[in-house]
Design an enzyme around this catalytic site. Sequence first.
Site, short mmCIF file in Angstrom:
data_model
loop_
_atom_site.label_atom_id
_atom_site.label_comp_id
_atom_site.label_asym_id
_atom_site.label_seq_id
_atom_site.Cartn_x
_atom_site.Cartn_y
_atom_site.Cartn_z
N GLU A 1 -6.32 -0.36 -6.89
CA GLU A 1 -7.48 0.24 -6.17
C GLU A 1 -7.12 1.47 -6.18
O GLU A 1 -5.77 2.09 -6.00
CB GLU A 1 -7.84 -0.27 -4.94
N HIS B 1 0.83 -1.30 -0.06
CA HIS B 1 0.06 -0.01 -0.09
C HIS B 1 0.92 1.19 0.06
O HIS B 1 1.63 1.23 0.77
CB HIS B 1 -0.78 0.07 1.12
#
EC number: 1.1.98.2
Length: 334
Positions: free
Chosen positions: A108, A39
């Site tokens: 995402e 991330h």
Amino acid sequence: MSIRIGYKASAEQFGPRDLVEYAVRAEELGLDSVTVSDHFLPWRHEGGHAPFALAWMAAVGERTNRVLIGTSVLTPTFRYNPAVIAQAFATMGLLYPGRIMLGVGTGEALNEIAVSGREWPEFKERFARLREAVDLIRDLWTKEGVSSDGPFYPTVDASIYDRPETPVKVYVAAGGPLVAKYAGRAGDGFIATSGKGMELYTEKLLPAVKEGAEKAGKTFEDVDRMLEVKVSYDRDPEAALENTRFWAPLSLTPEQKHSVDSATEMERLADELPIEQVAKRWIVASDPEQAVKQFRPYLEAGFNHFVVHGPGHDQERFLTQFTEDVVPLLRKLG
């Protein structure tokens, strides 16, 4: 069928030093693999983390001797150029032969918009980017002077000078049958996450993996079927339930998360959810037999590699209790 059991290092929840120690502990306790999320922004602003996954992998490689180490998952298509990912994983493949895997997905918005400022593209483009990226990565691992005129990642006479004799294995994450079929065809492994209803796995994802594998001249068993299992196991039932709260963002629907581009907004949406809804994504158990009973349908569906993600802040407690109580029973199923 032999079962493999791994540990998910949650980079959204812990800093890099703690995560390395948890991975080392996972190997000491007999687990087979450790994977890390990649991330740029965490799921939560307060208490969130987002260390660089590739640096973490190398640190774990130096501290361990046996476990498979990989990403679950990395997006090689927006904030990364896939050629650089190919170089990084080739280097790790040389440093830790046979112990590195590259888990990839379509990405995402949360992790990509912050470093590009662009609008988040629809699935069609994201999937096209992933396919082109995987093709380029594999070409760079096996060929010299790679020139590509692909629409997203053109290269001119590109070569990686340090690469392992046996290329790193590529695992493809999928939440729907189209990408699952691609995982079966193009991947060495397939990655899914638990808690989304058994019909998704038995009627859509795993049949698609099998179809893709067969179209590529492989068998279903040739593809490592990895399931990231959301399991909150604690001998204290109240702790098992409450530990899921930090991970409330996982219970947001894809529609709710689609264009969220900040950890603060993700946290706000997640904190509005009741604990009962949050816990639905998880196997919540305080009894070993109860936990194994909830793993069994996934094994019967065709998964052979379970990577456990414990949501609590005390990961040493989770790893110790889970490996002492649950893992021996799971091993007997294989």
